[in-house]
Design an enzyme around this catalytic site. Structure first.
Site, PDB file in Angstrom:
ATOM      1  N   GLU A  40      -2.295 -10.486 -13.211  1.00  0.00           N
ATOM      2  CA  GLU A  40      -1.861 -11.576 -13.061  1.00  0.00           C
ATOM      3  C   GLU A  40      -0.834 -11.755 -11.605  1.00  0.00           C
ATOM      4  O   GLU A  40      -1.129 -13.042 -11.541  1.00  0.00           O
ATOM      5  CB  GLU A  40       0.585 -11.214 -13.437  1.00  0.00           C
ATOM      6  CG  GLU A  40       1.662 -12.506 -13.185  1.00  0.00           C
ATOM      7  CD  GLU A  40       1.422 -13.609 -13.446  1.00  0.00           C
ATOM      8  OE1 GLU A  40       0.498 -13.385 -15.382  1.00  0.00           O
ATOM      9  OE2 GLU A  40       2.378 -14.684 -13.661  1.00  0.00           O
ATOM     10  N   VAL A  46      -3.065   0.096   2.322  1.00  0.00           N
ATOM     11  CA  VAL A  46      -3.848   1.602   3.575  1.00  0.00           C
ATOM     12  C   VAL A  46      -2.302   2.294   3.573  1.00  0.00           C
ATOM     13  O   VAL A  46      -2.039   1.505   3.781  1.00  0.00           O
ATOM     14  CB  VAL A  46      -4.849   1.076   4.559  1.00  0.00           C
ATOM     15  CG1 VAL A  46      -4.966   2.836   4.921  1.00  0.00           C
ATOM     16  CG2 VAL A  46      -5.866   0.137   3.588  1.00  0.00           C
ATOM     17  N   SER A  51       3.239   8.321   6.665  1.00  0.00           N
ATOM     18  CA  SER A  51       3.246   8.273   4.905  1.00  0.00           C
ATOM     19  C   SER A  51       1.859   9.092   4.822  1.00  0.00           C
ATOM     20  O   SER A  51       2.285  10.716   3.963  1.00  0.00           O
ATOM     21  CB  SER A  51       3.430   7.027   4.143  1.00  0.00           C
ATOM     22  OG  SER A  51       3.746   6.895   4.493  1.00  0.00           O
ATOM     23  N   ARG A  58       3.461  17.734   2.497  1.00  0.00           N
ATOM     24  CA  ARG A  58       4.534  18.246   1.405  1.00  0.00           C
ATOM     25  C   ARG A  58       3.320  18.508  -0.024  1.00  0.00           C
ATOM     26  O   ARG A  58       4.214  19.553  -0.125  1.00  0.00           O
ATOM     27  CB  ARG A  58       5.087  16.824   0.800  1.00  0.00           C
ATOM     28  CG  ARG A  58       5.904  17.070  -0.484  1.00  0.00           C
ATOM     29  CD  ARG A  58       6.353  15.524  -0.793  1.00  0.00           C
ATOM     30  NE  ARG A  58       6.279  15.217  -1.046  1.00  0.00           N
ATOM     31  CZ  ARG A  58       5.456  14.023  -2.000  1.00  0.00           C
ATOM     32  NH1 ARG A  58       5.130  14.511  -2.496  1.00  0.00           N
ATOM     33  NH2 ARG A  58       4.720  13.060  -1.112  1.00  0.00           N
ATOM     34  N   ASP A  72      -4.237   8.353  -3.175  1.00  0.00           N
ATOM     35  CA  ASP A  72      -3.685   7.008  -2.780  1.00  0.00           C
ATOM     36  C   ASP A  72      -3.737   6.604  -1.362  1.00  0.00           C
ATOM     37  O   ASP A  72      -3.146   5.801  -0.559  1.00  0.00           O
ATOM     38  CB  ASP A  72      -2.938   7.305  -3.186  1.00  0.00           C
ATOM     39  CG  ASP A  72      -1.570   8.383  -2.695  1.00  0.00           C
ATOM     40  OD1 ASP A  72      -1.498   9.039  -1.606  1.00  0.00           O
ATOM     41  OD2 ASP A  72      -0.195   7.532  -2.650  1.00  0.00           O
ATOM     42  N   HIS A 120      -1.800   4.506 -14.166  1.00  0.00           N
ATOM     43  CA  HIS A 120      -2.307   4.743 -12.944  1.00  0.00           C
ATOM     44  C   HIS A 120      -3.893   5.572 -13.409  1.00  0.00           C
ATOM     45  O   HIS A 120      -4.314   5.898 -13.788  1.00  0.00           O
ATOM     46  CB  HIS A 120      -2.058   6.251 -11.908  1.00  0.00           C
ATOM     47  CG  HIS A 120      -0.476   5.837 -11.034  1.00  0.00           C
ATOM     48  ND1 HIS A 120       0.073   6.911 -10.955  1.00  0.00           N
ATOM     49  CD2 HIS A 120      -0.212   4.605 -11.330  1.00  0.00           C
ATOM     50  CE1 HIS A 120       1.249   5.864  -9.997  1.00  0.00           C
ATOM     51  NE2 HIS A 120       1.471   5.397 -10.784  1.00  0.00           N
ATOM     52  N   GLU A 139      -6.886   4.614  -5.582  1.00  0.00           N
ATOM     53  CA  GLU A 139      -5.634   5.045  -6.557  1.00  0.00           C
ATOM     54  C   GLU A 139      -5.366   3.282  -6.864  1.00  0.00           C
ATOM     55  O   GLU A 139      -5.060   2.298  -6.728  1.00  0.00           O
ATOM     56  CB  GLU A 139      -4.285   5.929  -6.184  1.00  0.00           C
ATOM     57  CG  GLU A 139      -3.681   5.754  -7.394  1.00  0.00           C
ATOM     58  CD  GLU A 139      -1.969   6.572  -7.737  1.00  0.00           C
ATOM     59  OE1 GLU A 139      -1.842   7.101  -7.900  1.00  0.00           O
ATOM     60  OE2 GLU A 139      -1.083   6.041  -6.749  1.00  0.00           O
ATOM     61  N   THR A 152       9.775  -1.429  -7.317  1.00  0.00           N
ATOM     62  CA  THR A 152       9.577  -1.465  -6.106  1.00  0.00           C
ATOM     63  C   THR A 152      11.285  -1.616  -5.942  1.00  0.00           C
ATOM     64  O   THR A 152      11.625  -1.079  -4.158  1.00  0.00           O
ATOM     65  CB  THR A 152       9.346  -3.136  -5.913  1.00  0.00           C
ATOM     66  OG1 THR A 152       8.435  -3.397  -7.024  1.00  0.00           O
ATOM     67  CG2 THR A 152       9.922  -3.887  -4.258  1.00  0.00           C
TER      68      THR A 152
END
Ligand code: 0O2
Length: 211
Positions: A40, A46, A51, A58, A72, A120, A139, A152
């Protein structure tokens, strides 16, 4: 720590923009041949440096392992109308000569605890740089419009609550995940009818262009 993030991320930027273009062209080809497009729309990004650093801490990823262990940094999202389309897209991607699928995570059959659903895959994608060929890990998240809507919204709430949702919100998110699942199921059940109507609509639109 990384000395030059901008330079490090350039090959990832290239991979994301090439893949967005290719997958959008794939969608256009389906439309031009009057076939139902399993795609669709397509987005890509990036991962922001903040993050990347947060995830390195982490997951205890060191700079020298970053390219290998963080899959990712380059991310593509493919949105589909129907759950069945997701598996068509996965098959199409597996059969392309310009990428190699190296991992698959099916969060549709194995829904995450949060309610998250999506398929994924991680691919190795070769790009041409001045210095030669580079293999970039990308990813690709493939999901329906309903899965995307839920993810979202949950993602932005997560940003605010850092994963510790108030009990009522958690319950509402769980219920909306269930509602998104049911919506996908209802749409799947009438997909042939929908596809037929969309084909008619598309023909009408293209006729109007030539009028
Ligand atoms: P962003 O902003 O999308 O880049 P990990 O990242 O450690 O959880 P892993 O193994 O790296 O796990 O990857 P996984 O689970 O295949 O994919 C992680 C990405 O999937 C997330 O990226 C989200 O995009 C999405 N995702 C996974 N679980 C959830 C969830 O419960 N809710 C939502 N909304 N999205 C999810 P990032 O890094 O979180 O962020």
């Amino acid at each position: 720590m990384m000395e030059n993030w901008k330079q490090f991320l350039q090959p990832y930027e290239q991979a994301v923009s090439e893949l967005k273009l290719k997958l959008r062209q794939l969608r256009d080809q389906y439309q031009q041949t009057r076939k139902h497009s399993p795609i669709e729309f397509v987005t890509g990004r990036v991962k922001p440096v903040t993050s990347i650093i947060e995830k390195m801490q982490r997951r205890q990823i060191t700079v020298d392992r970053l390219t290998e262990d963080m899959e990712d940094i380059a991310g593509i999202r493919v949105m589909c109308q129907f759950v069945e389309d997701i598996y068509v897209v996965v098959d199409v991607l597996k059969n392309r000569f310009d990428m190699q699928v190296i991992e698959e995570r099916d969060y549709i059959t194995n829904q995450k605890q949060s309610g998250y659903r999506s398929y994924h895959i991680v691919i190795k994608y070769p790009i041409q740089r001045l210095s030669g060929k580079h293999e970039i890990k990308v990813e690709i998240q493939i999901r329906t419009l309903a899965m995307n809507f839920w993810a979202t919204i949950e993602h932005s709430l997560n940003y605010k609550y850092k994963g510790s949702f108030p009990r009522e919100l958690e319950e509402r998110l769980r219920r909306s995940a269930e509602a998104a699942f049911l919506l996908d199921k209802e749409m799947s059940d009438i997909r042939e009818e929908i596809k037929e109507a969309q084909a008619l609509f598309q023909t009408k639109q293209s006729n109007q262009i030539f009028d």
